[in-house]
Design a protein around this motif. Structure first.
Motif, short mmCIF file in Angstrom:
data_model
loop_
_atom_site.label_atom_id
_atom_site.label_comp_id
_atom_site.label_asym_id
_atom_site.label_seq_id
_atom_site.Cartn_x
_atom_site.Cartn_y
_atom_site.Cartn_z
N ALA A 142 0.84 -1.21 0.00
CA ALA A 142 0.00 0.00 0.00
C ALA A 142 0.87 1.26 0.00
CB ALA A 142 -0.93 -0.01 1.21
N THR A 143 1.94 1.24 0.78
CA THR A 143 2.84 2.39 0.85
C THR A 143 3.58 2.61 -0.45
OG1 THR A 143 3.11 2.13 3.23
CG2 THR A 143 4.82 3.36 2.10
N ARG A 144 4.05 1.53 -1.05
CA ARG A 144 4.75 1.65 -2.33
C ARG A 144 3.86 2.24 -3.42
NH1 ARG A 144 7.99 -4.06 -2.75
NH2 ARG A 144 9.54 -3.59 -1.16
N ARG A 145 2.60 1.85 -3.39
CA ARG A 145 1.68 2.32 -4.44
C ARG A 145 1.19 3.75 -4.20
NH1 ARG A 145 -1.02 -0.24 -8.62
NH2 ARG A 145 -3.05 0.60 -9.15
N HIS A 146 0.97 4.11 -2.93
CA HIS A 146 0.30 5.38 -2.65
C HIS A 146 1.11 6.37 -1.83
CE1 HIS A 146 -3.34 3.95 -4.49
NE2 HIS A 146 -3.27 2.85 -3.78
N GLY A 147 2.32 5.99 -1.43
CA GLY A 147 3.18 6.93 -0.72
C GLY A 147 3.12 6.75 0.79
N TYR A 148 4.24 7.05 1.41
CA TYR A 148 4.37 6.89 2.86
C TYR A 148 3.50 7.91 3.59
CZ TYR A 148 6.38 6.86 7.50
OH TYR A 148 6.54 6.79 8.85
N GLY A 149 2.71 7.42 4.53
CA GLY A 149 1.93 8.29 5.40
C GLY A 149 0.74 8.97 4.77
N THR A 150 0.34 8.55 3.58
CA THR A 150 -0.81 9.19 2.94
C THR A 150 -2.11 8.53 3.37
OG1 THR A 150 -0.78 7.75 0.99
CG2 THR A 150 0.60 9.74 0.89
N ASP A 151 -3.17 9.30 3.31
CA ASP A 151 -4.49 8.74 3.63
C ASP A 151 -4.84 7.60 2.69
OD1 ASP A 151 -4.81 10.55 5.70
OD2 ASP A 151 -6.05 11.93 4.52
N ARG A 152 -4.46 7.75 1.42
CA ARG A 152 -4.78 6.71 0.43
C ARG A 152 -4.04 5.41 0.75
NH1 ARG A 152 -7.49 3.51 -1.39
NH2 ARG A 152 -7.47 2.84 -3.53
N ALA A 153 -2.79 5.51 1.19
CA ALA A 153 -2.04 4.30 1.56
C ALA A 153 -2.68 3.62 2.77
CB ALA A 153 -0.58 4.65 1.85
N ALA A 154 -3.11 4.40 3.74
CA ALA A 154 -3.76 3.83 4.92
C ALA A 154 -5.05 3.13 4.53
CB ALA A 154 -4.03 4.93 5.95
N ARG A 155 -5.82 3.74 3.65
CA ARG A 155 -7.07 3.12 3.20
C ARG A 155 -6.79 1.86 2.39
NH1 ARG A 155 -11.72 1.36 4.26
NH2 ARG A 155 -13.23 1.44 2.60
N ALA A 156 -5.78 1.91 1.53
CA ALA A 156 -5.42 0.73 0.73
C ALA A 156 -5.01 -0.43 1.64
CB ALA A 156 -4.31 1.07 -0.25
N GLU A 157 -4.23 -0.13 2.67
CA GLU A 157 -3.82 -1.16 3.63
C GLU A 157 -5.04 -1.78 4.31
OE1 GLU A 157 -1.11 -1.68 7.67
OE2 GLU A 157 -1.43 0.31 6.83
N GLU A 158 -5.97 -0.94 4.74
CA GLU A 158 -7.20 -1.43 5.37
C GLU A 158 -7.96 -2.36 4.43
OE1 GLU A 158 -9.51 1.97 6.48
OE2 GLU A 158 -8.07 2.62 7.99
N LEU A 159 -8.07 -1.96 3.18
CA LEU A 159 -8.82 -2.76 2.21
C LEU A 159 -8.12 -4.08 1.89
CD1 LEU A 159 -10.08 0.06 -0.16
CD2 LEU A 159 -11.47 -1.37 1.36
N ILE A 160 -6.80 -4.05 1.80
CA ILE A 160 -6.06 -5.29 1.58
C ILE A 160 -6.36 -6.25 2.73
CG2 ILE A 160 -3.78 -6.37 1.54
CD1 ILE A 160 -2.78 -3.75 0.17
N LEU A 161 -6.23 -5.76 3.96
CA LEU A 161 -6.45 -6.62 5.12
C LEU A 161 -7.90 -7.08 5.23
CD1 LEU A 161 -4.16 -4.79 7.67
CD2 LEU A 161 -3.73 -6.98 6.53
#
Length: 87
Positions: free
Chosen positions: A41-60
């Motif tokens: 998620a971080t690699r795709r959307h950047g470190y510390g971004t809201d989008r990365a956090a949301r992507a991580e939540e969705l993956i899990l």
């Protein structure tokens, strides 16, 4: 659970490819599931971004829990299934 969105499907398949390519016969662990969700998620959307956090939540949310005795290759197949089947 509903079908994952396009971004989540891509990320699930990328994680599956990584698991298949690197030590596929080794055991899969829940801690690795969480680490890979964060990493991809971080690699795709950047470190510390809201989008990365949301992507991580969705993956899990869409990646199944790891059952004892599951190999990385077996779990990769489960991720592909969660992403809507093999591509």
């Amino acid at each position: 659970m509903s079908r994952p969105d396009a971004d989540t499907r891509v990320l699930l398949r990328q994680i599956a490819a990584r698991l298949t390519a690197e030590r596929p016969q080794h055991p899969m662990r829940e801690s690795l599931r969480a680490a890979l969700a964060l990493t991809f998620a971080t690699r795709r959307h950047g470190y510390g971004t809201d989008r990365a956090a949301r992507a991580e939540e969705l993956i899990l949310a869409h990646a199944p829990a790891v059952e004892r005795g599951t190999t990385r290759q077996q779990y990769a197949a489960e991720l592909c299934q969660a992403a809507g089947g093999a591509r």
